[in-house]
Scaffold this motif. Structure first.
Motif, short mmCIF file in Angstrom:
data_model
loop_
_atom_site.label_atom_id
_atom_site.label_comp_id
_atom_site.label_asym_id
_atom_site.label_seq_id
_atom_site.Cartn_x
_atom_site.Cartn_y
_atom_site.Cartn_z
N GLN A 15 1.21 -1.03 0.01
CA GLN A 15 -0.22 -0.09 0.43
C GLN A 15 0.65 1.07 -0.11
O GLN A 15 1.69 1.73 0.95
CB GLN A 15 -1.22 0.33 1.29
CG GLN A 15 -1.89 1.33 1.21
CD GLN A 15 -3.70 0.87 2.04
OE1 GLN A 15 -2.66 0.08 2.87
NE2 GLN A 15 -4.38 1.54 1.79
N ALA A 16 0.89 1.89 -0.65
CA ALA A 16 1.17 2.83 -1.36
C ALA A 16 0.59 4.01 -0.46
O ALA A 16 -0.50 4.15 -1.03
CB ALA A 16 1.81 4.19 -2.79
N PRO A 17 1.48 5.47 -0.01
CA PRO A 17 -0.12 6.72 -0.01
C PRO A 17 -0.50 7.43 -0.67
O PRO A 17 -0.47 6.97 -1.89
CB PRO A 17 1.23 7.81 0.06
CG PRO A 17 3.25 7.00 0.55
CD PRO A 17 2.44 5.52 -0.34
N GLY A 18 -1.46 7.29 0.04
CA GLY A 18 -3.14 7.20 -1.08
C GLY A 18 -4.06 6.39 -1.94
O GLY A 18 -4.51 7.10 -2.41
N THR A 26 7.60 1.73 -4.33
CA THR A 26 7.56 2.77 -2.83
C THR A 26 6.45 2.31 -1.87
O THR A 26 5.34 2.43 -2.78
CB THR A 26 7.98 3.23 -2.92
OG1 THR A 26 9.62 4.39 -2.80
CG2 THR A 26 7.93 4.36 -1.23
N ALA A 27 6.02 0.96 -1.05
CA ALA A 27 4.93 1.18 -0.57
C ALA A 27 5.80 0.53 0.71
O ALA A 27 6.81 -0.06 1.64
CB ALA A 27 4.70 0.59 -1.10
N VAL A 28 4.12 0.30 1.23
CA VAL A 28 4.71 -0.69 3.04
C VAL A 28 4.15 -1.52 2.39
O VAL A 28 2.75 -2.03 2.06
CB VAL A 28 3.54 0.01 3.98
CG1 VAL A 28 3.39 -1.63 5.40
CG2 VAL A 28 4.09 1.10 4.53
N TYR A 29 4.72 -2.83 2.78
CA TYR A 29 5.01 -4.05 1.81
C TYR A 29 3.90 -4.98 2.82
O TYR A 29 4.39 -5.47 4.19
CB TYR A 29 5.72 -4.67 1.35
CG TYR A 29 6.05 -4.36 -0.03
CD1 TYR A 29 6.55 -2.99 -0.02
CD2 TYR A 29 5.89 -5.06 -1.12
CE1 TYR A 29 6.70 -2.55 -1.54
CE2 TYR A 29 6.41 -4.33 -2.11
CZ TYR A 29 6.66 -2.98 -2.14
OH TYR A 29 7.01 -3.02 -3.22
N TYR A 30 3.41 -6.00 3.02
CA TYR A 30 2.49 -6.86 4.21
C TYR A 30 1.84 -8.05 3.83
O TYR A 30 2.31 -8.71 2.32
CB TYR A 30 0.60 -6.64 4.18
CG TYR A 30 0.25 -5.54 5.45
CD1 TYR A 30 0.76 -4.15 3.49
CD2 TYR A 30 0.26 -5.07 5.99
CE1 TYR A 30 0.42 -2.46 4.50
CE2 TYR A 30 0.37 -3.53 6.65
CZ TYR A 30 0.79 -2.92 5.79
OH TYR A 30 0.34 -1.23 6.20
N CYS A 31 2.72 -9.56 4.62
CA CYS A 31 2.57 -10.44 4.37
C CYS A 31 0.75 -11.06 5.07
O CYS A 31 0.36 -10.31 5.94
CB CYS A 31 3.87 -10.75 4.49
SG CYS A 31 3.78 -11.36 6.64
#
Length: 118
Positions: A38-41, A90-95
């Protein structure tokens, strides 16, 4: 199932990072492991997935040929090798863990930040 993601960081465009996701708890209940970002916005999007038995990898078109999923049976850990990184990665990566093919992803890790500078 508890998931612990790690491996994010800051890298220049063209560089590489390897994310890890360690699973614990009711591991026997895992059918599939996925990576999302999830990237900003922006909304969260699917990146890749791998069957818990190590087969059946799937990739989003945006990362095909650059990202590779793998699994270490002994460590109950899945990895996302990310090569040729781009600023748009660029993003927050989640598993996340999926218990069966009919269910959604029901267990999520805490997220790890990946920042790619141009």
């Amino acid at each position: 199932v508890q998931l612990q993601a790690s491996g994010g960081g800051l890298v220049q465009a063209g560089g590489s990072l390897r994310l890890s996701c360690a699973a614990s708890g009711r591991i026997f209940s895992i059918y599939n492991m996925g990576w999302f970002r999830q990237a900003p916005g922006k909304e969260r999007e699917f990146v890749a997935s791998i069957r818990w038995n190590g087969s059946g990898t799937v990739y989003a078109d945006s990362v095909k040929g650059r990202f590779t999923n793998s699994r270490d049976n002994a460590k109950n850990t899945v990895y996302l090798q990310m090569n040729s990184l781009k600023p748009e990665d660029t993003a927050v990566y989640y598993c996340a863990a999926q218990p069966n093919t009919y269910a959604g992803y029901t267990s999520w890790g805490q997220g790890t930040q990946v920042t790619v500078s141009s």
